[in-house]
Design a protein around this motif. Structure first.
Motif: not given
Length: 192
Positions: A114-117, A81-86, A135-136, A169-173
């Motif tokens: 990106r988060i899963l990776d 998470i790069y942006r200051p507003g996030d 996993t998430l 099946g999990r490990n996905r979005f």
């Protein structure tokens, strides 16, 4: 005295275990960003994130390892998470939430990928999970805040997508498609 007060407020806004924002801070931030995006006619995205098979992880490796696992995940989320507003927040237990301001579905999906990776790169061993490592599952929702809607609509939409990710099946979005049915001003014009 003022510096001590500020330090106390910052502590009160953080989750004691993971160091990311706590649930109260999340609720305040979501409320503020909802109002801002409604005023600015912008999109607001939310990722609801759950650690897959966390109870078996705790049962297998112990609660101290479970705590370390949550700390590593929180740090990984923070790095994506790069942006200051996030904002990254611990939503409760093994659940996290990410608020992405002025972000459309495509942008939110990129962050989820990106988060899963990043979590896969951590390769935290999880012998009782089906992938061999932690996993998430992530539910993604994007809404254009409009009159008659509340931030609860965004939360339940992201929750719905999270539920779908678990069942797929999990490990996905998964992106909540119901939320994507937001009215398109161009679509309401009669075709000539």
């Amino acid at each position: 005295h003022r510096r001590a007060q500020t330090a106390l407020e910052q502590l009160a806004a953080r989750d004691g275990l993971t160091g990311v924002a706590n649930r109260r801070s999340f609720d305040e931030k979501l409320d503020n960003e909802w109002k801002r995006e409604r005023r600015d006619l912008g999109a607001l995205s939310l990722l609801m994130i759950d650690v897959d098979h966390f109870k078996p992880y705790n049962d297998t490796y112990g609660h101290q390892a479970g705590d370390r696992c949550l700390q590593q995940i929180a740090a990984a989320l923070q790095q994506e998470i790069y942006r200051p507003g996030d904002m990254v927040a611990r939503y409760g237990g093994e659940e996290f939430a990410v608020i992405l301001t002025a972000t459309d579905t495509e942008g939110a999906s990129k962050v989820a990928r990106r988060i899963l990776d990043r979590i896969a790169e951590l390769a935290i061993p999880h012998s009782s999970g089906e992938f061999g490592h932690v996993t998430l599952s992530i539910g993604v929702s994007t809404l254009l805040p409009q009159p008659g809607m509340t931030q609860e609509d965004l939360v339940s939409s992201a929750d719905n997508a999270l539920y779908q990710a678990k069942h797929a099946g999990r490990n996905r979005f998964v992106v909540d498609q119901v939320a994507q049915a937001a009215p398109d001003p161009a679509a309401s014009r009669p075709q000539s």
